[in-house]
Design a protein around this motif. Structure first.
Motif, PDB file in Angstrom:
ATOM      1  N   ASP A   1      35.403  24.372  41.503  1.00 19.64           N
ATOM      2  CA  ASP A   1      36.915  24.033  42.301  1.00 19.64           C
ATOM      3  C   ASP A   1      36.835  24.581  43.604  1.00 19.64           C
ATOM      4  O   ASP A   1      37.741  23.892  44.639  1.00 19.64           O
ATOM      5  N   MET A   2      36.062  25.498  44.217  1.00 18.54           N
ATOM      6  CA  MET A   2      36.184  26.184  45.365  1.00 18.54           C
ATOM      7  C   MET A   2      34.971  26.604  45.738  1.00 18.54           C
ATOM      8  O   MET A   2      34.183  27.337  44.990  1.00 18.54           O
ATOM      9  N   LYS A   3      34.371  26.539  47.074  1.00 15.79           N
ATOM     10  CA  LYS A   3      32.906  27.196  47.471  1.00 15.79           C
ATOM     11  C   LYS A   3      33.273  28.404  47.905  1.00 15.79           C
ATOM     12  O   LYS A   3      34.234  28.511  48.761  1.00 15.79           O
ATOM     13  N   PRO A   4      32.436  29.447  47.742  1.00 13.28           N
ATOM     14  CA  PRO A   4      32.735  30.865  48.300  1.00 13.28           C
ATOM     15  C   PRO A   4      32.721  30.963  49.834  1.00 13.28           C
ATOM     16  O   PRO A   4      32.123  30.048  50.422  1.00 13.28           O
ATOM     17  N   LYS A   5      33.415  31.862  50.229  1.00 13.05           N
ATOM     18  CA  LYS A   5      33.582  31.703  51.897  1.00 13.05           C
ATOM     19  C   LYS A   5      33.542  33.219  51.967  1.00 13.05           C
ATOM     20  O   LYS A   5      33.873  34.106  51.502  1.00 13.05           O
TER      21      LYS A   5
ATOM     22  N   ASN B   1      36.547  34.620  49.785  1.00 11.47           N
ATOM     23  CA  ASN B   1      36.506  34.108  48.574  1.00 11.47           C
ATOM     24  C   ASN B   1      35.351  33.943  47.921  1.00 11.47           C
ATOM     25  O   ASN B   1      34.501  33.283  48.516  1.00 11.47           O
ATOM     26  N   SER B   2      35.352  34.350  46.567  1.00 10.65           N
ATOM     27  CA  SER B   2      34.035  34.264  45.807  1.00 10.65           C
ATOM     28  C   SER B   2      33.925  32.893  44.933  1.00 10.65           C
ATOM     29  O   SER B   2      33.020  32.830  43.958  1.00 10.65           O
ATOM     30  N   GLY B   3      34.609  31.964  45.172  1.00  5.94           N
ATOM     31  CA  GLY B   3      34.695  30.646  44.454  1.00  5.94           C
ATOM     32  C   GLY B   3      35.971  30.876  43.537  1.00  5.94           C
ATOM     33  O   GLY B   3      36.291  29.666  42.867  1.00  5.94           O
ATOM     34  N   CYS B   4      36.571  31.948  43.344  1.00  7.37           N
ATOM     35  CA  CYS B   4      37.588  31.900  42.561  1.00  7.37           C
ATOM     36  C   CYS B   4      38.688  33.134  42.993  1.00  7.37           C
ATOM     37  O   CYS B   4      39.645  32.707  43.330  1.00  7.37           O
ATOM     38  N   ASN B   5      38.286  34.214  43.139  1.00  6.35           N
ATOM     39  CA  ASN B   5      39.100  35.104  43.652  1.00  6.35           C
ATOM     40  C   ASN B   5      38.863  35.767  44.765  1.00  6.35           C
ATOM     41  O   ASN B   5      37.509  35.496  45.419  1.00  6.35           O
ATOM     42  N   GLY B   6      39.559  36.253  45.746  1.00  3.59           N
ATOM     43  CA  GLY B   6      39.447  36.874  47.009  1.00  3.59           C
ATOM     44  C   GLY B   6      38.709  38.164  46.939  1.00  3.59           C
ATOM     45  O   GLY B   6      38.760  38.734  45.924  1.00  3.59           O
TER      46      GLY B   6
ATOM     47  N   GLN C   1      29.051  46.386  47.032  1.00  2.00           N
ATOM     48  CA  GLN C   1      29.556  45.465  46.022  1.00  2.00           C
ATOM     49  C   GLN C   1      31.139  45.205  46.412  1.00  2.00           C
ATOM     50  O   GLN C   1      31.834  45.964  46.589  1.00  2.00           O
ATOM     51  N   PRO C   2      31.248  43.686  46.464  1.00  2.00           N
ATOM     52  CA  PRO C   2      32.795  43.468  46.945  1.00  2.00           C
ATOM     53  C   PRO C   2      33.892  43.638  45.808  1.00  2.00           C
ATOM     54  O   PRO C   2      33.526  43.713  44.462  1.00  2.00           O
TER      55      PRO C   2
ATOM     56  N   MET D   1      41.891  39.114  39.696  1.00  2.00           N
ATOM     57  CA  MET D   1      41.205  38.942  38.494  1.00  2.00           C
ATOM     58  C   MET D   1      41.088  37.895  37.493  1.00  2.00           C
ATOM     59  O   MET D   1      41.015  37.919  36.416  1.00  2.00           O
ATOM     60  N   MET D   2      41.075  36.672  38.226  1.00  2.00           N
ATOM     61  CA  MET D   2      41.120  35.348  37.309  1.00  2.00           C
ATOM     62  C   MET D   2      39.390  35.210  37.027  1.00  2.00           C
ATOM     63  O   MET D   2      38.735  35.652  37.797  1.00  2.00           O
ATOM     64  N   TYR D   3      39.236  34.372  35.832  1.00  2.00           N
ATOM     65  CA  TYR D   3      37.816  34.085  35.377  1.00  2.00           C
ATOM     66  C   TYR D   3      37.605  32.657  35.473  1.00  2.00           C
ATOM     67  O   TYR D   3      38.500  31.650  35.531  1.00  2.00           O
ATOM     68  N   CYS D   4      36.512  32.420  36.439  1.00  3.25           N
ATOM     69  CA  CYS D   4      36.308  30.859  36.900  1.00  3.25           C
ATOM     70  C   CYS D   4      34.920  30.484  36.477  1.00  3.25           C
ATOM     71  O   CYS D   4      34.461  29.831  37.235  1.00  3.25           O
ATOM     72  N   GLY D   5      34.258  31.157  35.742  1.00  2.00           N
ATOM     73  CA  GLY D   5      33.016  30.722  35.444  1.00  2.00           C
ATOM     74  C   GLY D   5      31.806  31.805  35.797  1.00  2.00           C
ATOM     75  O   GLY D   5      32.247  32.720  36.312  1.00  2.00           O
ATOM     76  N   ASP D   6      30.673  31.383  35.915  1.00  2.00           N
ATOM     77  CA  ASP D   6      29.503  32.263  36.292  1.00  2.00           C
ATOM     78  C   ASP D   6      29.400  32.075  37.800  1.00  2.00           C
ATOM     79  O   ASP D   6      28.627  33.263  38.145  1.00  2.00           O
ATOM     80  N   GLY D   7      29.752  31.369  38.560  1.00  2.00           N
ATOM     81  CA  GLY D   7      29.550  31.339  39.977  1.00  2.00           C
ATOM     82  C   GLY D   7      29.912  32.527  40.732  1.00  2.00           C
ATOM     83  O   GLY D   7      29.185  32.731  41.692  1.00  2.00           O
ATOM     84  N   GLU D   8      31.131  33.127  40.350  1.00  3.87           N
ATOM     85  CA  GLU D   8      31.436  34.412  41.014  1.00  3.87           C
ATOM     86  C   GLU D   8      30.533  35.462  41.010  1.00  3.87           C
ATOM     87  O   GLU D   8      30.153  36.172  41.933  1.00  3.87           O
ATOM     88  N   ASN D   9      30.076  35.787  39.603  1.00  3.88           N
ATOM     89  CA  ASN D   9      29.276  36.927  39.373  1.00  3.88           C
ATOM     90  C   ASN D   9      27.800  36.760  40.125  1.00  3.88           C
ATOM     91  O   ASN D   9      27.278  37.445  40.624  1.00  3.88           O
TER      92      ASN D   9
END
Length: 141
Positions: free
Chosen positions: A53-57, A70-75, A91-92, A97-105
């Protein structure tokens, strides 16, 4: 004699300012843009699968030891240290605290593993040793 001395001082001043401006502008590029992730190493899941949905920035704040993004889900925001081409991130901390899959981790873990950066062809690369771990492209703030 006075004119020659003044002229010599003017030339030396110009050279000093020019050299300083060039080295500062090279370092300022990291601050003048926001950056969007376009590559991350490691997972066997496709990049699009990690961040559907969103690429990290990431955005560096000049005069501060903080980055935001933004880590692809959460700021997030975190502290960083930069010395020459060496860079490290704490550590960011998440702002939501939304869950959007494994990409953020994967993104957050990889950030803490990098030890240097370089800029090539308008891209910002984070490395671990000689290996490119993450690559970002410039985006408008």
């Amino acid at each position: 004699m006075k004119k020659q001395t003044l002229f010599l001082i003017a030339i030396i001043s110009f050279l000093v300012v020019s050299c300083t401006t060039n080295s500062l502008s090279k370092n300022d590029k990291i601050y003048s843009n926001a950056w969007e992730l376009e590559y991350i190493t490691g997972p066997r899941i496709t990049f699009q699968g990690l961040f559907p949905d969103m690429k990290p920035k990431i955005q560096f704040t000049k005069g501060s030891d903080m980055i935001t993004g933004n880590s692809g889900c959460n700021g997030y925001n975190t502290k960083y240290k930069m010395n020459g081409s060496e860079i490290s991130f704490e550590q960011p901390e998440m702002s939501t605290m939304m869950y959007c899959g494994d990409g953020e981790n994967v993104f957050r873990k990889t950030m803490t593993e990098v030890d240097s950066y370089r800029m090539t062809d308008g891209k910002l690369e984070f490395l671990m040793g000689d290996v490119v771990m993450m690559r970002f492209k410039q985006i408008m703030k």
